[in-house]
Design a protein around this motif. Structure first.
Motif, PDB file in Angstrom:
ATOM      1  N   THR A 128       8.708  -7.828  -1.380  1.00 29.52           N
ATOM      2  CA  THR A 128       7.919  -8.189  -2.564  1.00 29.52           C
ATOM      3  C   THR A 128       8.478  -9.418  -3.263  1.00 29.52           C
ATOM      4  OG1 THR A 128       7.366  -5.879  -2.820  1.00 29.52           O
ATOM      5  CG2 THR A 128       6.973  -7.265  -4.712  1.00 29.52           C
ATOM      6  N   LEU A 135      -3.496   1.778  -9.607  1.00 33.47           N
ATOM      7  CA  LEU A 135      -2.299   2.570  -9.934  1.00 33.47           C
ATOM      8  C   LEU A 135      -2.620   4.062 -10.074  1.00 33.47           C
ATOM      9  CD1 LEU A 135      -0.832  -0.026 -12.457  1.00 33.47           C
ATOM     10  CD2 LEU A 135      -0.493   0.120  -9.983  1.00 33.47           C
ATOM     11  N   PHE A 163     -14.449   0.487  -6.744  1.00 32.76           N
ATOM     12  CA  PHE A 163     -13.404   1.456  -7.086  1.00 32.76           C
ATOM     13  C   PHE A 163     -12.300   0.774  -7.894  1.00 32.76           C
ATOM     14  CE2 PHE A 163      -9.616   3.881  -6.462  1.00 32.76           C
ATOM     15  CZ  PHE A 163     -10.005   5.190  -6.217  1.00 32.76           C
ATOM     16  N   ARG A 197      -9.208  -1.364   2.676  1.00 37.15           N
ATOM     17  CA  ARG A 197      -9.882  -1.688   1.418  1.00 37.15           C
ATOM     18  C   ARG A 197      -9.410  -3.044   0.871  1.00 37.15           C
ATOM     19  NH1 ARG A 197      -9.917   3.070  -3.106  1.00 37.15           N
ATOM     20  NH2 ARG A 197      -8.068   2.031  -3.888  1.00 37.15           N
ATOM     21  N   THR A 251       0.817  -1.222   0.000  1.00 41.81           N
ATOM     22  CA  THR A 251       0.000   0.000   0.000  1.00 41.81           C
ATOM     23  C   THR A 251       0.852   1.275   0.000  1.00 41.81           C
ATOM     24  OG1 THR A 251      -0.141  -0.107   2.419  1.00 41.81           O
ATOM     25  CG2 THR A 251      -1.927  -1.129   1.178  1.00 41.81           C
ATOM     26  N   TRP A 305       1.471   5.685   0.678  1.00 40.53           N
ATOM     27  CA  TRP A 305       1.468   6.578   1.846  1.00 40.53           C
ATOM     28  C   TRP A 305       0.308   7.560   1.843  1.00 40.53           C
ATOM     29  CZ3 TRP A 305       1.345  11.359  -0.131  1.00 40.53           C
ATOM     30  CH2 TRP A 305       1.870  11.528  -1.415  1.00 40.53           C
ATOM     31  N   THR A 353       6.725   2.862   3.544  1.00 40.70           N
ATOM     32  CA  THR A 353       7.706   3.133   4.596  1.00 40.70           C
ATOM     33  C   THR A 353       7.464   4.511   5.224  1.00 40.70           C
ATOM     34  OG1 THR A 353       9.263   1.700   3.475  1.00 40.70           O
ATOM     35  CG2 THR A 353      10.197   3.255   5.053  1.00 40.70           C
ATOM     36  N   LYS A 382       2.178  -4.934   3.617  1.00 41.32           N
ATOM     37  CA  LYS A 382       3.440  -4.190   3.523  1.00 41.32           C
ATOM     38  C   LYS A 382       3.070  -2.726   3.259  1.00 41.32           C
ATOM     39  CE  LYS A 382       6.936  -2.212   1.361  1.00 41.32           C
ATOM     40  NZ  LYS A 382       6.723  -0.872   1.880  1.00 41.32           N
ATOM     41  N   GLU A 412       0.632  13.021 -13.851  1.00 42.14           N
ATOM     42  CA  GLU A 412      -0.049  13.158 -12.564  1.00 42.14           C
ATOM     43  C   GLU A 412       0.785  14.099 -11.680  1.00 42.14           C
ATOM     44  OE1 GLU A 412       0.158   9.597 -10.100  1.00 42.14           O
ATOM     45  OE2 GLU A 412      -1.889   9.914  -9.403  1.00 42.14           O
ATOM     46  N   GLY A 422      -0.439   1.829  -5.726  1.00 43.62           N
ATOM     47  CA  GLY A 422       0.729   2.699  -5.779  1.00 43.62           C
ATOM     48  C   GLY A 422       0.938   3.211  -7.187  1.00 43.62           C
ATOM     49  N   SER A 423       2.178   3.520  -7.500  1.00 42.60           N
ATOM     50  CA  SER A 423       2.467   4.156  -8.784  1.00 42.60           C
ATOM     51  C   SER A 423       2.376   3.144  -9.926  1.00 42.60           C
ATOM     52  CB  SER A 423       3.871   4.756  -8.750  1.00 42.60           C
ATOM     53  OG  SER A 423       4.814   3.734  -8.492  1.00 42.60           O
ATOM     54  N   CYS A 436      -5.033   9.729  -5.742  1.00 44.15           N
ATOM     55  CA  CYS A 436      -5.034   9.117  -7.083  1.00 44.15           C
ATOM     56  C   CYS A 436      -6.241   9.569  -7.884  1.00 44.15           C
ATOM     57  CB  CYS A 436      -5.014   7.605  -6.958  1.00 44.15           C
ATOM     58  SG  CYS A 436      -6.344   7.007  -5.907  1.00 44.15           S
TER      59      CYS A 436
HETATM   60  P1  NAP Z   1       4.858   3.756  -4.885  1.00 44.75           P
HETATM   61  O1  NAP Z   1       6.162   4.421  -4.842  1.00 44.75           O
HETATM   62  O2  NAP Z   1       4.541   2.907  -6.051  1.00 44.75           O
HETATM   63  O3  NAP Z   1       4.749   2.925  -3.525  1.00 44.75           O
HETATM   64  C1  NAP Z   1       3.620   2.155  -3.214  1.00 44.75           C
HETATM   65  C2  NAP Z   1       4.052   0.939  -2.410  1.00 44.75           C
HETATM   66  O4  NAP Z   1       4.919   0.147  -3.206  1.00 44.75           O
HETATM   67  C3  NAP Z   1       4.833   1.279  -1.143  1.00 44.75           C
HETATM   68  O5  NAP Z   1       4.515   0.353  -0.142  1.00 44.75           O
HETATM   69  C4  NAP Z   1       6.274   1.112  -1.589  1.00 44.75           C
HETATM   70  O6  NAP Z   1       7.160   0.800  -0.551  1.00 44.75           O
HETATM   71  C5  NAP Z   1       6.143  -0.064  -2.516  1.00 44.75           C
HETATM   72  N1  NAP Z   1       7.251  -0.153  -3.477  1.00 44.75           N
HETATM   73  C6  NAP Z   1       8.080   0.829  -3.887  1.00 44.75           C
HETATM   74  N2  NAP Z   1       8.992   0.335  -4.738  1.00 44.75           N
HETATM   75  C7  NAP Z   1       8.738  -0.976  -4.852  1.00 44.75           C
HETATM   76  C8  NAP Z   1       9.345  -2.028  -5.588  1.00 44.75           C
HETATM   77  N3  NAP Z   1      10.381  -1.824  -6.367  1.00 44.75           N
HETATM   78  N4  NAP Z   1       8.833  -3.268  -5.460  1.00 44.75           N
HETATM   79  C9  NAP Z   1       7.761  -3.479  -4.673  1.00 44.75           C
HETATM   80  N5  NAP Z   1       7.147  -2.534  -3.941  1.00 44.75           N
HETATM   81  C10 NAP Z   1       7.620  -1.291  -4.053  1.00 44.75           C
HETATM   82  O7  NAP Z   1       3.654   4.791  -4.799  1.00 44.75           O
HETATM   83  P2  NAP Z   1       3.452   5.962  -3.743  1.00 44.75           P
HETATM   84  O8  NAP Z   1       4.345   7.079  -4.131  1.00 44.75           O
HETATM   85  O9  NAP Z   1       3.527   5.424  -2.364  1.00 44.75           O
HETATM   86  O10 NAP Z   1       1.932   6.346  -4.000  1.00 44.75           O
HETATM   87  C11 NAP Z   1       1.533   7.280  -4.925  1.00 44.75           C
HETATM   88  C12 NAP Z   1       0.971   6.618  -6.162  1.00 44.75           C
HETATM   89  O11 NAP Z   1      -0.070   5.727  -5.778  1.00 44.75           O
HETATM   90  C13 NAP Z   1       0.329   7.608  -7.096  1.00 44.75           C
HETATM   91  O12 NAP Z   1       0.684   7.321  -8.424  1.00 44.75           O
HETATM   92  C14 NAP Z   1      -1.169   7.385  -6.880  1.00 44.75           C
HETATM   93  O13 NAP Z   1      -1.971   7.749  -7.977  1.00 44.75           O
HETATM   94  C15 NAP Z   1      -1.208   5.926  -6.598  1.00 44.75           C
HETATM   95  N6  NAP Z   1      -2.430   5.574  -5.854  1.00 44.75           N
HETATM   96  C16 NAP Z   1      -3.391   4.870  -6.511  1.00 44.75           C
HETATM   97  C17 NAP Z   1      -4.568   4.561  -5.855  1.00 44.75           C
HETATM   98  C18 NAP Z   1      -5.653   3.789  -6.547  1.00 44.75           C
HETATM   99  O14 NAP Z   1      -6.574   3.342  -5.869  1.00 44.75           O
HETATM  100  N7  NAP Z   1      -5.587   3.605  -7.858  1.00 44.75           N
HETATM  101  C19 NAP Z   1      -4.753   4.962  -4.532  1.00 44.75           C
HETATM  102  C20 NAP Z   1      -3.755   5.683  -3.895  1.00 44.75           C
HETATM  103  C21 NAP Z   1      -2.581   5.976  -4.586  1.00 44.75           C
HETATM  104  P3  NAP Z   1       8.112   1.921   0.101  1.00 44.75           P
HETATM  105  O15 NAP Z   1       7.208   2.907   0.715  1.00 44.75           O
HETATM  106  O16 NAP Z   1       8.884   1.138   1.086  1.00 44.75           O
HETATM  107  O17 NAP Z   1       8.923   2.490  -1.009  1.00 44.75           O
END
Ligand code: NAP
Length: 476
Positions: free
Chosen positions: A208, A247, A444, A156, A145, A147, A174, A171, A378, A224-225, A280
């Protein structure tokens, strides 16, 4: 509170290397958490495996009872949890309280959905043949998930997983592990047996890797991203791992000439600035029809000029901190690129990053065009870029001109126009005269590069259920 890993019903990991958790609104270190890795994740998988046999045999009513208890515990502790969330995430207390209520609602919703996992009986291909369709829990599920919604993105996932009879390993991001740890406490107090819910913080890639390589983990649900989501798709190929991906987004917001401007302004402000724009489903691109462009941008800008960014625990701020320096730099780059290319900064347009605390003023850009970076990426911040359009077809084309397909918004008082536009938009979540469309009872999720799978609604539990059918010959 506990700031450790939660494995097999035990808090553990204080002997591991520790990671600082920082308040992005003050730059202060507020806690340390263990840097878990592959060993700890494998232990969590062992615990989940041992717990699964009994958990999947619990009755729906038993699982529903525990989920409902978790819902009440979370509600009762809402003020404390909201304060903790604001400290680690930087959002305003108002935003945190709203998130806690939203997050808790998934325990409530899926407590009931646990009781609605129906199979079905289908007539077979011959008179004495029957087909029974059965749902089984998919098995050990991993939840990764982000931040920006430190509670809701967890509930969810874990509420439907638990409702379906699956053990889970969380997980969290961080940056925001403390809210996640509190949720583990509610699960523990709600009587969810040891090993059924587990939490690992630490190295995302090491954790992961276990999720992807251990065949006992049957499902990985990620929010996440898009960048990390694509990596997970590649990693999942070796075992054809069951994935759900929520994403990134790049939400368009369309205001038609016949919109009620009061509603459009009020709801657009929520669609843009809730969670400081770090959502997001945030409106990221505003398309305003020509006849109302001046009126809408003027009214919207006047409201934004009254808003302020500041420390989330201080009264009176509308938006809190930006999560980190990279996030802040991206926002600033988008604003500068737009203004360098002819957009006008009608409100805000700058921020501060002092001593590890990051703030950006609520910002309005007018005269924006589709080629500017802010209309292509974004932003994840409090910036509203306004572009003008003439025809409905043009608005739809501009809105759909993106690889993302998460959320979109349309403002019109015409039933015909609204129906046509919502049917033409390639987005999974659409707010029509509504700036906050999320609800536990709705499915969603995104289209295109915004991912696949749905969370919430009657669909949300489906991702945690395997369907199988038994073709029965009851004749000779
Ligand atoms: P992120 O960098 O992709 O991180 C999300 C999760 O993935 C964190 O737990 C992160 O851990 C982990 N992660 C990072 N690098 C990884 C890797 N190489 N392998 C496996 N896991 C990894 O995203 P974020 O910056 O936290 O969140 C923002 C993004 O989430 C935005 O693009 C937003 O649009 C999207 N989002 C989407 C939704 C939806 O429902 N579609 C909802 C909320 C957010 P660490 O924290 O330890 O790096």
């Amino acid at each position: 509170m506990k700031t450790e890993l939660y494995i097999n019903g035990e808090w553990t990991g204080s002997d591991l290397e520790q990671i600082d958790v920082t308040d992005p609104g003050s730059g202060e270190v507020i806690a340390t958490i263990p840097k878990g890795g592959s060993n700890e994740t494998s232990r969590a998988v062992d615990a989940a495996e041992a717990a699964f046999a009994d958990w999947k045999r619990t009755t729906a009513a038993e699982r529903a009872g525990m989920l409902r208890k978790a819902f009440h515990l979370m509600q009762e502790d809402a003020d404390n949890l909201a304060e903790l969330m604001t400290k680690e995430n930087g959002k305003t207390l108002t935003d945190s309280k709203q998130e806690v209520a939203y997050a808790a609602s998934f325990f409530d919703w899926f407590a009931d959905e646990a009781k609605r996992i129906y199979g079905r009986n289908v007539p077979g291909k011959h008179a004495d043949h029957r087909i029974d369709v059965i749902h089984d829990p998919v098995g050990i599920s991993a939840a990764i998930t982000p931040w920006n919604f430190p509670a809701a993105m967890i509930t969810r996932k874990i509420a439907p997983a638990l409702a379906a009879g699956c053990p889970v390993i969380v997980k969290p991001a961080t940056a925001t592990p403390l809210t996640a740890m509190k949720i583990m406490e509610y699960c523990e107090q709600a009587g969810i047996p040891k090993g059924v819910v587990n939490l690992i913080t630490g190295s995302a890639s090491d954790i992961t890797k276990v999720f992807m390589e251990d065949r006992r983990v049957k499902k990985v649900s990620f929010t996440g991203s898009t960048e990390v989501g694509k990596m997970l798709i590649e990693q999942s190929a070796a075992q054809v791992k069951n994935l759900s991906l929520e994403l990134g987004g790049h939400g368009p917001l369309i205001v038609m000439n016949d919109a009620d401007i009061d509603t459009a302004v009020r709801e657009s402000l929520r669609a843009k600035f809730r969670n400081g724009g770090q959502s997001c489903i945030a409106a990221n691109r505003f398309y305003i029809q020509r006849d109302v462009y001046d009126a809408f941008t003027k009214r919207f800008t006047e409201e934004v000029q009254k808003m302020s960014a500041g420390y989330g625990l201080e009264e009176g701020h509308d938006i809190g901190a930006v999560i980190d320096e990279d996030g802040w730099d991206k926002i600033d780059r988008h604003v500068k690129n737009a203004s360098d290319n002819g957009a006008v900064i009608a409100a805000g347009g700058k921020g501060t990053k002092d001593n590890g605390a990051f703030f950006y003023e609520p910002t309005v850009l007018t005269g924006v065009t589709q080629d500017m970076v802010i209309m292509q990426e974004e932003t994840f911040g409090p910036v509203a870029p306004m572009a003008v359009f003439d025809t409905e077809e043009e608005a739809i084309e501009l809105a759909n001109d993106t690889p993302f397909g998460l959320a979109a918004y349309v403002f019109t008082d015409s039933m015909r126009t609204g129906t046509r536009i919502t049917e033409a938009l390639d987005f999974g979540v659409i707010g029509w005269n509504d700036g906050v469309p999320s609800a536990a009872q709705a499915p969603f999720g995104g289209m295109k590069e915004s991912g696949f799978g749905r969370e919430g609604g009657i669909e949300g539990i489906e991702d945690y259920l395997e369907k199988k059918y038994v073709a029965k010959n009851i004749g000779g």
